[in-house]
Structure formats: structure tokens, C-alpha cells
Design a protein around this motif. Structure first.
Motif, mmCIF file in Angstrom:
data_model
loop_
_atom_site.group_PDB
_atom_site.id
_atom_site.type_symbol
_atom_site.label_atom_id
_atom_site.label_comp_id
_atom_site.label_asym_id
_atom_site.label_seq_id
_atom_site.Cartn_x
_atom_site.Cartn_y
_atom_site.Cartn_z
ATOM 1 N N LEU A 123 0.976 -1.552 -0.051
ATOM 2 C CA LEU A 123 -0.374 0.074 0.108
ATOM 3 C C LEU A 123 0.943 1.292 -0.142
ATOM 4 N N SER A 124 0.360 1.950 -1.344
ATOM 5 C CA SER A 124 1.204 3.705 -0.368
ATOM 6 C C SER A 124 0.322 4.701 -0.923
ATOM 7 N N ALA A 125 0.737 5.156 -0.046
ATOM 8 C CA ALA A 125 -0.218 5.948 0.720
ATOM 9 C C ALA A 125 -0.008 7.687 0.860
ATOM 10 N N GLY A 126 0.445 7.842 -0.090
ATOM 11 C CA GLY A 126 1.206 9.183 0.547
ATOM 12 C C GLY A 126 2.124 9.505 2.069
ATOM 13 N N GLU A 127 1.627 9.801 2.317
ATOM 14 C CA GLU A 127 2.440 9.892 3.908
ATOM 15 C C GLU A 127 3.131 8.571 4.492
ATOM 16 N N TYR A 128 2.678 8.064 3.725
ATOM 17 C CA TYR A 128 3.614 6.121 4.475
ATOM 18 C C TYR A 128 2.983 5.431 3.347
ATOM 19 N N GLU A 129 3.469 4.086 3.538
ATOM 20 C CA GLU A 129 3.952 2.711 2.425
ATOM 21 C C GLU A 129 4.111 1.662 3.853
ATOM 22 N N VAL A 130 2.974 0.800 3.355
ATOM 23 C CA VAL A 130 2.984 -0.716 3.446
ATOM 24 C C VAL A 130 3.920 -1.685 2.603
ATOM 25 N N ASP A 136 10.236 -16.274 8.223
ATOM 26 C CA ASP A 136 10.298 -18.007 7.946
ATOM 27 C C ASP A 136 9.150 -18.785 9.339
ATOM 28 N N HIS A 137 8.023 -19.343 8.108
ATOM 29 C CA HIS A 137 8.013 -19.865 8.489
ATOM 30 C C HIS A 137 7.142 -21.397 7.965
ATOM 31 N N ARG A 138 6.421 -21.871 8.147
ATOM 32 C CA ARG A 138 6.210 -23.269 7.131
ATOM 33 C C ARG A 138 5.290 -23.020 6.417
ATOM 34 N N THR A 139 4.965 -22.399 5.894
ATOM 35 C CA THR A 139 4.041 -22.034 4.384
ATOM 36 C C THR A 139 4.008 -20.327 3.683
ATOM 37 N N ASP A 140 3.471 -20.543 2.459
ATOM 38 C CA ASP A 140 4.045 -18.886 2.324
ATOM 39 C C ASP A 140 3.276 -17.553 3.083
ATOM 40 N N ALA A 141 3.970 -16.785 2.879
ATOM 41 C CA ALA A 141 3.718 -15.669 4.353
ATOM 42 C C ALA A 141 4.990 -14.847 4.618
ATOM 43 N N VAL A 142 4.091 -13.675 4.947
ATOM 44 C CA VAL A 142 4.946 -12.000 4.828
ATOM 45 C C VAL A 142 5.212 -11.795 6.467
ATOM 46 N N GLY A 143 6.111 -10.787 6.300
ATOM 47 C CA GLY A 143 5.662 -10.079 7.393
ATOM 48 C C GLY A 143 5.227 -8.301 6.885
ATOM 49 N N TYR A 144 4.986 -7.042 7.762
ATOM 50 C CA TYR A 144 4.348 -5.961 6.819
ATOM 51 C C TYR A 144 4.546 -4.922 7.795
ATOM 52 N N ALA A 145 5.211 -3.792 6.831
ATOM 53 C CA ALA A 145 6.166 -2.789 8.078
ATOM 54 C C ALA A 145 5.545 -1.104 7.370
ATOM 55 N N LEU A 146 4.650 -0.660 8.509
ATOM 56 C CA LEU A 146 4.431 0.565 8.099
ATOM 57 C C LEU A 146 4.968 1.623 8.115
ATOM 58 N N VAL A 147 5.305 2.534 7.348
ATOM 59 C CA VAL A 147 6.570 3.384 7.420
ATOM 60 C C VAL A 147 6.134 4.352 6.675
ATOM 61 N N GLU A 148 6.164 5.773 7.472
ATOM 62 C CA GLU A 148 6.253 6.881 7.438
ATOM 63 C C GLU A 148 7.088 7.361 6.692
ATOM 64 N N ALA A 149 6.891 8.445 6.148
ATOM 65 C CA ALA A 149 7.441 9.499 5.159
ATOM 66 C C ALA A 149 8.512 10.182 6.509
#
Length: 321
Positions: A123-130, A136-149
Motif C-alpha cells: 500500500l502506498s498512501a502518500g504519507e506512508y507505505e505498507v 520464516d514460517h511453514r507456509t507462504d508468509a510475509v510480514g508487514y512494515a508500516l513506514v511513514e515518510a
């Protein structure tokens, strides 16, 4: 930025803890990370509101997704019209769609499933992105980082007015936007009265994972890292077998990343009534009260790194009868 811990239990809910769900409110945006069984009721209990724009699924194990069909249906009953975006790991779109199928007819609003891979901007929301990162898990997996500009630097009004003789007005706005202005026969550059850019906030949510280099990189200088802490050290072997982390391992990741705060989550039901043990083990590694294990319904206020306000925790909401 307000973070509400809706579900902090592991695979099996307890009478005190629901399964995985985290709601983040930022400047009016509500983002839901994972949606375990009972999430919509937790949202009612803790008064977060239902005006969601995005749901981010770390992976498709049941304790992270079984609340999604009911939530989608309730939003339909509430006459929702605007689309709901569901983000899930690459290769899982058809499984998400099958998960939603038992609710019956298609909802009256669009539900759009977006597949993401590590390194994507979900997600790109202008003032921040996700952003997504590898776990590392036993299936298709991701983590998420909410990062502000980065935010604009502080404007030195005293210098502008007293030293440079610039009266308050449009020139202040232009300088703060990074534009030079002409004043009394010379050009005043923005850096003369505007400080360096100020960092935004960074929130990192791992979902289920072993300690992973992807998390360390994503959580560098994070204001809050929410990390899998399923087991205590007495079950370290079990953590490795099931691709989870111990509380101590989560603390070691937080230390390596230089995170400011660590929230321990996805607590195994075997520690019902004894979760303080996990918190104590993490605090042996990650300094003092910067590591905490929230109960369901705890809300964290995450300030800007340069703010005068402190990071705070409080219990919110009240169950409606």
C-alpha cells in the motif's frame, strides 16, 4: 498512531485471548493485520470502529484468517459501498476467495484480493507505505512494515522574524515547502530557517515466524516491533519444529534491529495465566519495560521519535452486553 491488540493468542484461543488480529489507526486510516476467529467481536468490544480500508494477511493458517468471512459479511449488512482490499501472500488468491465463498452471495461492495511478495509495497498512501518482508514460517508468509515518510524540518520562526526580518506570511509557507524566497534584495534559502527532515514512525508486524534476517532489516530503528513469541525457552525445540519463536528469540531480534519497543504476541495457550513468564524472559534480553506482552484490548499510542510525548499503553473499550 494507535495500535489495538485485538487477538494475542496462538493457534488456540483462550478465555482471555483471541486469535491473531491487530488494528492500526493512523490519521483516520484503519488497517487490520490478520483476522483470526472472532475479530469482529473484538472490534466491537474494544470500540475500534469498522471503517476499514485494508486487511493484510501474513499467511493463511486458520488462526489468522477465520474471522475474515464473518467480517466481510457484517460489512455487507452495514451497507458498505467502498471497496475492501485484502492483501495476502503470492499464490494464495484462490484460497482467500474460497475462504470467502461460504458467506453466500457476493457482498454489495467490491472485495479485491491483492497478492504480495517480500519486498513489495502493498500500500502506498502518500504519507506512508505498507511494505512486505520475508519471514520464516511453514507456509507462504510475509510480514508487514508500516513506514511513514520523513516529515518537514522544524521552522525556526524566531530566526526568520528577528534575524532575517521576514514577517509572518506567505514567505514562511514557501520556505517550509523548500522554496527559496526573495527578501530585501537577497535570496533566503530554506535551509537557513528550516531544520533537517524529521523521521516518521515505523511499525513492524511479523505474523508467525522464526527469527529472520528479513525481520531484522525491516525493523531497523522501528518504533514498535510486534513479534511472534509463541513459546518460552523451555519449549525452544518445539518453536523450531513449528517455525515459531520464543520470547527470548523475539527480544534478540529486537535488539539486533535497534527497535524502540517490542510487543510479544501469538502466545501459546499452554501459558494461559502464566504469560508473565514470557515477558520476563524477553526483558532479560531487551532492556526493561521496553518489552511487553499485551492483553487483548490493550492499546498503544506510538509517538513520533522526536516527540515530547511518551509511548503509552492502556486498556480500552468495554464489552457490550
Amino acid at each position: 498512531m494507535r495500535v489495538t491488540f485485538l487477538g494475542t493468542s496462538g493457534a488456540v484461543p483462550t478465555t482471555a485471548r483471541s486469535t491473531s488480529a491487530l488494528l492500526v489507526e493512523r490519521e483516520g486510516d484503519r488497517l487490520l493485520f490478520d483476522c483470526g476467529e472472532g475479530t469482529q467481536r473484538q472490534m466491537m468490544r474494544f470500540a475500534t470502529g469498522f471503517d476499514l480500508g485494508h486487511v493484510f494477511l501474513t499467511h493463511l493458517h486458520g488462526d489468522h484468517v477465520l474471522g475474515l468471512p464473518g467480517l466481510v459479511q457484517t460489512l455487507d449488512f452495514n451497507d458498505r459501498e467502498r471497496p475492501l482490499a485484502v492483501h495476502a501472500p503470492a499464490g494464495t488468491r484462490s484460497r482467500v476467495e474460497r475462504l470467502l465463498a461460504p458467506t453466500g452471495n457476493s457482498p454489495s461492495y467490491p472485495v479485491r484480493v491483492h497478492q504480495v511478495e517480500p519486498g513489495d509495497v502493498a500500500l502506498s498512501a502518500g504519507e506512508y507505505e505498507v511494505r512486505t518482508f520475508r519471514v520464516d514460517h511453514r507456509t507462504d508468509a510475509v510480514g508487514y512494515a508500516l513506514v511513514e515518510a520523513d516529515r518537514k524540518g522544524r521552522f525556526d520562526r524566531q530566526k526568520a522574524e528577528e534575524e532575517l526580518g521576514i514577517e509572518p506570511g506567505p514567505k514562511y509557507s514557501k520556505l517550509h515547502r523548500g522554496e527559496p524566497v526573495e527578501h530585501e534584495g537577497r535570496t533566503v534559502e530554506p535551509e537557513e530557517v528550516v531544520g533537517p527532515p524529521r523521521p516518521g514512525r515505523r511499525l513492524v508486524y511479523t505474523g508467525d515466524t522464526r527469527p529472520a534476517e528479513g525481520t531484522v532489516r525491516a525493523a531497523e530503528d522501528a518504533d514498535l516491533l510486534v513479534h511472534d513469541a509463541t513459546f518460552a525457552e523451555d519449549r525452544a525445540d518445539r518453536a523450531r519444529e513449528t517455525a515459531h519463536a520464543t520470547a527470548r528469540e523475539a527480544a534478540e531480534v529486537a535488539n539486533r534491529a535497534g527497535a524502540r519497543r517490542l510487543a510479544l504476541t501469538h502466545v501459546s495457550s499452554r501459558y494461559a495465566g502464566r504469560s508473565d513468564r514470557l515477558e520476563a524472559e524477553a526483558r532479560e534480553v531487551f532492556e526493561g519495560e521496553r518489552a511487553f506482552l499485551p492483553d487483548d484490548g490493550v492499546q498503544a499510542e506510538v509517538p513520533y521519535p522526536d516527540a515530547d510525548r511518551a509511548f503509552t499503553l492502556e486498556r480500552v473499550g468495554r464489552e457490550r452486553r
